[in-house]
Design a protein around this motif. Structure first.
Motif, mmCIF file in Angstrom:
data_model
loop_
_atom_site.group_PDB
_atom_site.id
_atom_site.type_symbol
_atom_site.label_atom_id
_atom_site.label_comp_id
_atom_site.label_asym_id
_atom_site.label_seq_id
_atom_site.Cartn_x
_atom_site.Cartn_y
_atom_site.Cartn_z
ATOM 1 N N ARG A 102 48.347 -10.150 20.351
ATOM 2 C CA ARG A 102 49.866 -9.908 20.208
ATOM 3 C C ARG A 102 50.314 -10.262 19.025
ATOM 4 N NH1 ARG A 102 52.477 -9.842 24.926
ATOM 5 N NH2 ARG A 102 54.316 -10.152 24.047
ATOM 6 N N PRO A 103 50.370 -9.176 18.060
ATOM 7 C CA PRO A 103 50.734 -9.170 16.733
ATOM 8 C C PRO A 103 52.239 -9.819 16.719
ATOM 9 C CG PRO A 103 50.153 -7.045 17.128
ATOM 10 C CD PRO A 103 49.781 -7.539 18.330
ATOM 11 N N ARG A 104 52.523 -10.369 15.967
ATOM 12 C CA ARG A 104 53.939 -10.903 15.640
ATOM 13 C C ARG A 104 54.763 -9.778 14.848
ATOM 14 N NH1 ARG A 104 53.748 -15.440 11.929
ATOM 15 N NH2 ARG A 104 51.943 -14.324 10.984
ATOM 16 N N THR A 105 56.129 -9.764 14.791
ATOM 17 C CA THR A 105 56.789 -8.592 14.272
ATOM 18 C C THR A 105 56.735 -9.122 12.861
ATOM 19 O OG1 THR A 105 58.809 -9.893 14.687
ATOM 20 C CG2 THR A 105 58.137 -7.781 16.107
ATOM 21 N N MET A 106 56.991 -8.113 11.788
ATOM 22 C CA MET A 106 57.209 -8.516 10.405
ATOM 23 C C MET A 106 58.328 -9.341 10.310
ATOM 24 S SD MET A 106 56.555 -5.687 7.479
ATOM 25 C CE MET A 106 55.949 -6.192 5.708
ATOM 26 N N SER A 107 58.043 -10.146 9.370
ATOM 27 C CA SER A 107 59.385 -10.927 9.033
ATOM 28 C C SER A 107 60.041 -10.142 8.138
ATOM 29 C CB SER A 107 58.779 -12.225 8.257
ATOM 30 O OG SER A 107 58.252 -11.979 6.875
ATOM 31 N N LEU A 108 61.558 -10.659 8.006
ATOM 32 C CA LEU A 108 62.659 -10.029 7.152
ATOM 33 C C LEU A 108 62.122 -9.936 5.732
ATOM 34 C CD1 LEU A 108 65.124 -8.302 7.284
ATOM 35 C CD2 LEU A 108 66.235 -10.305 6.921
ATOM 36 N N GLY A 109 61.560 -11.100 5.281
ATOM 37 C CA GLY A 109 61.429 -11.382 4.136
ATOM 38 C C GLY A 109 60.231 -10.377 3.660
ATOM 39 N N ALA A 110 59.144 -10.168 4.292
ATOM 40 C CA ALA A 110 57.944 -9.586 3.977
ATOM 41 C C ALA A 110 58.287 -7.907 3.903
ATOM 42 C CB ALA A 110 56.951 -9.540 5.152
ATOM 43 N N ALA A 111 59.118 -7.549 4.697
ATOM 44 C CA ALA A 111 59.808 -6.368 4.939
ATOM 45 C C ALA A 111 60.388 -6.012 3.553
ATOM 46 C CB ALA A 111 60.761 -5.858 6.088
ATOM 47 N N LEU A 121 60.797 -3.751 -1.920
ATOM 48 C CA LEU A 121 61.322 -3.849 -3.186
ATOM 49 C C LEU A 121 60.247 -3.490 -4.148
ATOM 50 C CD1 LEU A 121 63.123 -5.235 -5.453
ATOM 51 C CD2 LEU A 121 61.819 -7.294 -5.137
ATOM 52 N N CYS A 122 58.864 -3.869 -3.866
ATOM 53 C CA CYS A 122 57.902 -3.268 -4.703
ATOM 54 C C CYS A 122 57.847 -1.965 -4.577
ATOM 55 C CB CYS A 122 56.479 -3.839 -4.094
ATOM 56 S SG CYS A 122 56.470 -5.667 -4.198
ATOM 57 N N THR A 123 57.976 -1.266 -3.505
ATOM 58 C CA THR A 123 57.887 0.277 -3.518
ATOM 59 C C THR A 123 59.064 1.003 -4.548
ATOM 60 O OG1 THR A 123 56.936 0.132 -1.278
ATOM 61 C CG2 THR A 123 57.951 2.438 -1.969
ATOM 62 N N VAL A 124 60.282 0.554 -4.228
ATOM 63 C CA VAL A 124 61.299 1.094 -4.944
ATOM 64 C C VAL A 124 61.440 0.707 -6.400
ATOM 65 C CG1 VAL A 124 64.023 0.882 -5.394
ATOM 66 C CG2 VAL A 124 62.916 1.008 -3.174
ATOM 67 N N PHE A 181 52.737 -5.763 -3.675
ATOM 68 C CA PHE A 181 52.608 -4.731 -2.613
ATOM 69 C C PHE A 181 51.345 -5.003 -1.549
ATOM 70 C CE2 PHE A 181 51.931 -1.152 -0.006
ATOM 71 C CZ PHE A 181 53.129 -0.954 0.761
ATOM 72 N N LEU A 182 50.179 -5.148 -2.380
ATOM 73 C CA LEU A 182 48.845 -5.151 -1.905
ATOM 74 C C LEU A 182 48.906 -6.427 -1.097
ATOM 75 C CD1 LEU A 182 46.241 -3.942 -1.812
ATOM 76 C CD2 LEU A 182 45.528 -5.294 -3.679
ATOM 77 N N ALA A 183 49.302 -7.731 -1.574
ATOM 78 C CA ALA A 183 49.575 -8.673 -0.802
ATOM 79 C C ALA A 183 50.200 -8.797 0.317
ATOM 80 C CB ALA A 183 50.082 -10.048 -1.667
ATOM 81 N N VAL A 184 51.660 -8.140 0.321
ATOM 82 C CA VAL A 184 51.951 -8.176 1.706
ATOM 83 C C VAL A 184 51.391 -7.189 2.751
ATOM 84 C CG1 VAL A 184 54.253 -7.123 2.635
ATOM 85 C CG2 VAL A 184 54.429 -8.464 0.437
#
Length: 110
Positions: free
Chosen positions: A82-91, A96-99, A67-70
Motif C-alpha cells: 500500500r504505497p503512500r502518496t508522494m509528499s508535497l516536498g518531494a513533488a 523544481l529540478c525539472t524546470v 531528481f534521481l534521488a527523488v
C-alpha cells in the motif's frame, strides 16, 4: 449479507498494475533527465569548455542527481503493498529540478 461482503472488500484495496505503471513512468522520466544532462555535458565539451559552460554543466549534473534521488525514493516507496502518496516536498523538488534543468538548457543554448 451482500452489504457485509461489500464492506469487507472495501477495506482491502487491490491496486492492480497502477504502482507498476507509476514506477515505469518514473523510470522513463529519469531516463529523459539523464539524456538531457548528458547532452548538456556533450554540448559543453563539444563547443569548448568555458568557465560559464562548465558551471552550467555542473549545475545540470547537480539537478540531475537531485531528481534521481527523488525518483529513486519514490520508486522504492511504490514497492510497498500500500504505497503512500508522494509528499508535497518531494513533488516540489521533482518539479523544481525539472524546470531548473530546462532553464539551464536554455541558458546553455544562448
Amino acid at each position: 449479507m451482500t452489504q457485509a461482503a461489500g464492506q469487507g472488500s472495501a477495506q482491502v484495496r487491490d491496486p492492480g498494475l497502477q504502482p507498476e505503471r507509476t514506477r515505469l513512468a518514473w523510470r522513463r522520466t529519469t531516463l529523459s533527465c539523464t539524456v538531457a544532462a548528458v547532452l548538456a555535458a556533450r554540448a559543453v565539451l563539444h563547443d569548448g569548455a568555458t568557465a560559464f559552460g562548465v558551471l552550467a554543466c555542473a549545475l545540470c549534473l547537480l539537478l540531475w542527481l537531485g531528481f534521481l534521488a527523488v525518483a529513486h525514493r519514490r520508486m522504492v516507496t511504490l514497492t510497498a503493498p500500500r504505497p503512500r502518496t508522494m509528499s508535497l516536498g518531494a513533488a516540489r523538488a521533482a518539479a523544481l529540478c525539472t524546470v531548473a534543468l530546462a532553464v539551464c538548457a536554455v541558458v546553455m543554448l544562448i
